[in-house]
Design a protein around this motif. Sequence first.
Motif, PDB file in Angstrom:
ATOM      1  N   VAL A  11       2.138  -8.408   8.474  1.00 50.54           N
ATOM      2  CA  VAL A  11       3.140  -8.455   7.491  1.00 50.54           C
ATOM      3  C   VAL A  11       4.318  -8.674   8.111  1.00 50.54           C
ATOM      4  CG1 VAL A  11       4.333  -7.191   5.564  1.00 50.54           C
ATOM      5  CG2 VAL A  11       1.934  -7.122   6.050  1.00 50.54           C
ATOM      6  N   ALA A  12       5.026  -7.992   9.093  1.00 54.51           N
ATOM      7  CA  ALA A  12       6.305  -8.152   9.739  1.00 54.51           C
ATOM      8  C   ALA A  12       6.247  -9.428  10.320  1.00 54.51           C
ATOM      9  CB  ALA A  12       6.362  -7.007  11.227  1.00 54.51           C
TER      10      ALA A  12
ATOM     11  N   GLU B 101      12.189   7.396   1.997  1.00 58.48           N
ATOM     12  CA  GLU B 101      10.695   6.883   2.801  1.00 58.48           C
ATOM     13  C   GLU B 101       9.888   6.582   1.294  1.00 58.48           C
ATOM     14  OE1 GLU B 101       8.260   9.454   4.634  1.00 58.48           O
ATOM     15  OE2 GLU B 101       7.548   8.172   6.162  1.00 58.48           O
ATOM     16  N   GLN B 102       9.198   5.128   1.664  1.00 62.71           N
ATOM     17  CA  GLN B 102       8.205   4.712   0.784  1.00 62.71           C
ATOM     18  C   GLN B 102       7.072   4.801   1.692  1.00 62.71           C
ATOM     19  OE1 GLN B 102       8.946   1.446  -1.584  1.00 62.71           O
ATOM     20  NE2 GLN B 102       6.630   1.060  -2.079  1.00 62.71           N
ATOM     21  N   VAL B 103       5.924   5.532   1.102  1.00 60.91           N
ATOM     22  CA  VAL B 103       4.406   5.775   2.051  1.00 60.91           C
ATOM     23  C   VAL B 103       3.505   4.866   1.568  1.00 60.91           C
ATOM     24  CG1 VAL B 103       2.761   7.149   2.524  1.00 60.91           C
ATOM     25  CG2 VAL B 103       5.031   7.926   2.327  1.00 60.91           C
ATOM     26  N   PHE B 104       2.952   3.776   2.229  1.00 60.85           N
ATOM     27  CA  PHE B 104       2.063   2.949   2.026  1.00 60.85           C
ATOM     28  C   PHE B 104       0.721   3.354   2.772  1.00 60.85           C
ATOM     29  CE2 PHE B 104       0.996  -1.161   0.642  1.00 60.85           C
ATOM     30  CZ  PHE B 104      -0.093  -1.626   1.280  1.00 60.85           C
ATOM     31  N   ALA B 105      -0.120   4.211   2.115  1.00 62.45           N
ATOM     32  CA  ALA B 105      -1.403   4.809   2.538  1.00 62.45           C
ATOM     33  C   ALA B 105      -2.503   3.717   2.704  1.00 62.45           C
ATOM     34  CB  ALA B 105      -2.092   5.938   1.558  1.00 62.45           C
ATOM     35  N   LEU B 106      -3.015   3.617   3.703  1.00 62.10           N
ATOM     36  CA  LEU B 106      -4.132   2.526   3.970  1.00 62.10           C
ATOM     37  C   LEU B 106      -5.189   3.174   4.247  1.00 62.10           C
ATOM     38  CD1 LEU B 106      -4.287  -0.614   4.836  1.00 62.10           C
ATOM     39  CD2 LEU B 106      -4.408  -0.219   7.280  1.00 62.10           C
ATOM     40  N   GLY B 107      -6.272   2.422   3.352  1.00 59.19           N
ATOM     41  CA  GLY B 107      -7.769   3.060   3.362  1.00 59.19           C
ATOM     42  C   GLY B 107      -8.714   2.180   4.092  1.00 59.19           C
ATOM     43  N   PRO B 108      -9.957   2.298   3.815  1.00 60.46           N
ATOM     44  CA  PRO B 108     -11.122   1.697   4.735  1.00 60.46           C
ATOM     45  C   PRO B 108     -11.040   0.138   3.937  1.00 60.46           C
ATOM     46  CG  PRO B 108     -11.871   3.721   3.965  1.00 60.46           C
ATOM     47  CD  PRO B 108     -10.603   3.631   3.169  1.00 60.46           C
ATOM     48  N   LEU B 109     -11.455  -0.639   4.687  1.00 58.44           N
ATOM     49  CA  LEU B 109     -11.894  -1.794   4.271  1.00 58.44           C
ATOM     50  C   LEU B 109     -12.830  -1.983   3.345  1.00 58.44           C
ATOM     51  CD1 LEU B 109     -12.301  -3.802   7.730  1.00 58.44           C
ATOM     52  CD2 LEU B 109     -10.624  -4.554   6.018  1.00 58.44           C
ATOM     53  N   GLY B 110     -12.832  -3.005   2.327  1.00 60.55           N
ATOM     54  CA  GLY B 110     -14.031  -3.132   1.382  1.00 60.55           C
ATOM     55  C   GLY B 110     -14.998  -3.431   1.934  1.00 60.55           C
ATOM     56  N   GLU B 111     -16.498  -3.497   1.289  1.00 53.37           N
ATOM     57  CA  GLU B 111     -17.667  -3.729   1.936  1.00 53.37           C
ATOM     58  C   GLU B 111     -17.406  -5.330   2.189  1.00 53.37           C
ATOM     59  OE1 GLU B 111     -21.172  -2.429  -0.241  1.00 53.37           O
ATOM     60  OE2 GLU B 111     -22.370  -4.411   0.596  1.00 53.37           O
TER      61      GLU B 111
ATOM     62  N   GLY C 151       0.643  -6.283  -0.789  1.00 52.70           N
ATOM     63  CA  GLY C 151       1.268  -4.794  -1.225  1.00 52.70           C
ATOM     64  C   GLY C 151       2.167  -4.190  -0.373  1.00 52.70           C
ATOM     65  N   LEU C 152       2.035  -4.390   1.027  1.00 49.93           N
ATOM     66  CA  LEU C 152       2.856  -3.873   1.865  1.00 49.93           C
ATOM     67  C   LEU C 152       4.335  -4.789   2.114  1.00 49.93           C
ATOM     68  CD1 LEU C 152       3.825  -2.077   4.320  1.00 49.93           C
ATOM     69  CD2 LEU C 152       2.486  -3.323   6.105  1.00 49.93           C
ATOM     70  N   ALA C 153       4.085  -6.095   1.870  1.00 50.32           N
ATOM     71  CA  ALA C 153       5.439  -7.023   1.733  1.00 50.32           C
ATOM     72  C   ALA C 153       6.235  -6.683   0.807  1.00 50.32           C
ATOM     73  CB  ALA C 153       4.847  -8.296   1.700  1.00 50.32           C
TER      74      ALA C 153
ATOM     75  N   ASP D 296      -7.101 -11.963  18.753  1.00 48.45           N
ATOM     76  CA  ASP D 296      -8.137 -12.096  17.901  1.00 48.45           C
ATOM     77  C   ASP D 296      -7.773 -12.201  16.557  1.00 48.45           C
ATOM     78  OD1 ASP D 296      -7.357  -9.560  17.527  1.00 48.45           O
ATOM     79  OD2 ASP D 296      -9.119  -8.498  18.249  1.00 48.45           O
ATOM     80  N   GLY D 297      -8.757 -12.504  15.629  1.00 45.01           N
ATOM     81  CA  GLY D 297      -8.578 -12.834  14.193  1.00 45.01           C
ATOM     82  C   GLY D 297      -8.183 -11.623  13.396  1.00 45.01           C
ATOM     83  N   PHE D 298      -7.411 -12.093  12.509  1.00 47.91           N
ATOM     84  CA  PHE D 298      -7.167 -10.986  11.425  1.00 47.91           C
ATOM     85  C   PHE D 298      -8.237 -11.245  10.490  1.00 47.91           C
ATOM     86  CE2 PHE D 298      -4.128  -7.658   9.848  1.00 47.91           C
ATOM     87  CZ  PHE D 298      -4.462  -7.822   8.568  1.00 47.91           C
ATOM     88  N   VAL D 299      -8.934 -10.125  10.025  1.00 51.48           N
ATOM     89  CA  VAL D 299      -9.760 -10.328   8.819  1.00 51.48           C
ATOM     90  C   VAL D 299      -9.509  -9.410   7.930  1.00 51.48           C
ATOM     91  CG1 VAL D 299     -12.206  -9.868   8.439  1.00 51.48           C
ATOM     92  CG2 VAL D 299     -11.580 -10.858  10.656  1.00 51.48           C
ATOM     93  N   GLY D 300      -9.553  -9.944   6.350  1.00 51.02           N
ATOM     94  CA  GLY D 300      -9.591  -9.033   5.295  1.00 51.02           C
ATOM     95  C   GLY D 300      -8.032  -8.836   5.097  1.00 51.02           C
ATOM     96  N   ARG D 301      -7.886  -7.615   4.478  1.00 49.83           N
ATOM     97  CA  ARG D 301      -6.799  -6.799   3.886  1.00 49.83           C
ATOM     98  C   ARG D 301      -5.978  -7.769   2.978  1.00 49.83           C
ATOM     99  NH1 ARG D 301      -7.682  -1.356   4.779  1.00 49.83           N
ATOM    100  NH2 ARG D 301      -7.913  -0.953   6.857  1.00 49.83           N
TER     101      ARG D 301
END
Length: 741
Positions: free
Chosen positions: A59-60, A158-168, A31-33, A20-25
């Motif tokens: 990203v991978a 370790e580099q932590v990449f904290a993922l938050g909610p989607l913007g509106e 940033g993760l790349a 299914d489609g990847f939306v947003g982010r």
Amino acid sequence: MRSHQPDGTEANGNLPLELDGFVGRRAELSGLARALDASRLVTVTGPGGIGKSRLAARVAGGRCAPPDGVWRVELAAVRDPEFVDYAVVEALGLTDHTTRLPRETLLAHLAGRRLLLVLDGFEHLVDACAELVVELLGQVPGLAVLAVGRRPLAVSGEQVFALGPLGEDEAVELFGERAGRQGLPVGDDPQVRELCRRLDGIPLAIELAAGRLGVLSAGQLLERLDDRFRLLTGGGRDALPRHRTLRTAIGWSHELCTPEERLLWSRLSVFAGQFDLEAAEYVCSGGGLRSDDVLDVLSALLAQSVVAREETATGVRYRMLDTVRAYGAEWLEATGDAVRLRRRHRDWYVGLATWCELDWFSPRQNEVAARIEAELPNLRCALEYCLTDPDGVELGRHLAGSLWFCWVGCGRLSEGRHWLERSVEPEARGELEVRGRPAPGPGTEHARLKALWVLGYVAILQGDTVPALAALQQCREEAERTGHPTATAYAEHRTGCLALVSDDMPRAESLLRSSLARYQEIGELNSNVLMAQVELGMARAFLGDLPDAVRLCEDVRRICEDHGERWARSYALYVLAYAAWSEGDAAHARALLTECLTCAHAFHDLLGSVLSIELLALVTATQGDPAEAAVLQGAAAALWPSVGLPLFGSAYYNAPHELCEATARERLGGRRYEGCVRQGRALGREAAVARALGRARPSAGLPAPRGPVRHTEVTLATREPAAGTHEPAASPTRKGGETAG
């Protein structure tokens, strides 16, 4: 599954295609790349349902892949920390039948490679994963790790990449895209925006909401969401708001379900990984839910995205998202019905394994292999439950023993040995008595005896002769004392197999003939019995009686074809190929070995595959292509460490190898021979098999011997070799131009 290029080389990685489609982010993707460019260990963290796995996969998959690919390891269905290493080994497509620990297998495989490893869903296994990651990164310079979980690994570097909610805007875009897939376009609806805001932009919550549009409007969803927020305020005061929001969103979806749907949701949580409809109907029915109603209720859960439908090689199967499953498990515990459901789950998979063992000796052998592969997470769960429940130990032994065809025929010797050893240990430790249960009494020996002979069989194929002999001796002594003729026959058979690979041909012949007589007396006929006859044929061939070896294996071939059996048949073809080559018919030997290798590889039987490649190398040298023969020898040498002791350390099995090497060295010279061997060692397993099966046949070649390769004047050293060693215990010597062992 690995995919392969037209030339037989292995594809780089196992990332699944997006369905299914990847939306947003957009910001998170870049940033993760950047984080991956800057660090060898990046961990994407966040609550369940926030979209960590999708972002990591995107990203991978979108990066310039390292030379050896991107490999994803799904850990959500792994319950036991001991199986983290096994899960990584399996995801990389490795097969290791030796006594080596899976960690050692990983380090050996990764050495010198450059790849990205994606560890997904590790949060319930954080300690085991942290230990593994630290060791792999410390010893494999070309490795990078992208970890995905609800909390960091908390290790150095370790580099932590904290993922938050989607913007509106992105949340609304996701809701609209998922609604549109159902044929329900929503446009820029203010109520949709309000709904996405109230759900805090959590992708799972939004997708669950969109899945309800077939029943409720956006306005009705908002009204019900208000009620459920007041009803379900999950988490404590110190919990992050988005954690409480996610729990509320899932709880809200739960409350929107009918009582029957909520009941099935909780009961489905006992499954690990995928499950099918028949399993759900048996395990989850009763106590307010009829078996005939499970399909309709399951369909309702599918429509609400609580359960996902997946097309697999074994048909339609279902899976719950881990967060959704965990929520259902809490409800199951709260109902007090968890123990009953786990026992029903155990009983279903014990029955499935019992049926599959019987059906292994049938035309449905391929289907059985595929079914067992698909059901492994649930079978492991059932085994673990059996072996930790005092009332289930005998069932655990029965299950571990019944799965012999999976451990041996489908390339899972190492895992099989783990379960078999655990299944026979409790009595020896007095564990049952400590738990307040009496030791098993008369009539309960059958499962234990079967587990013992299967354990002995597995250890033989791993080249671990001392534990194998101990298990088989114990099995036979107990079987004779308690009057179990079937177990006696199997113990004698496997002891004969041990003598065969230990080069004691007279003893092997005696024991194998005796076991076949016992099988006939008790009316036993299955793949194991046919393997005893194949092994007797191999012993007769090694002793120089090729006509008797051919007679025995042609009989096995006929019986297998009558019953649709392919696995034992492949080993009969191997012996027939050995006889054909010994009689000078290299073309016929190649045809037989091609069929043998094709079958063994289809079953993931690495032992059968590598034996076939070894003999194909000799046939290739005989047919006049010593360079290709050396390549195949190198390919086989690279595979043996994943099986056990190369050619069992047997002078008899090693003699064709020695003859092939001598022929190729003489024709090529030492330097070119070693170069060809190195070329073969560099091939992966899939490429090695493709090479062995696809090479052109030369029109002219060298004369093959008439009669078997002789084995005379062999002094066999007492051997307890370390698994994976490349040196046989005794090397054949040459006399008068023949290979003698």
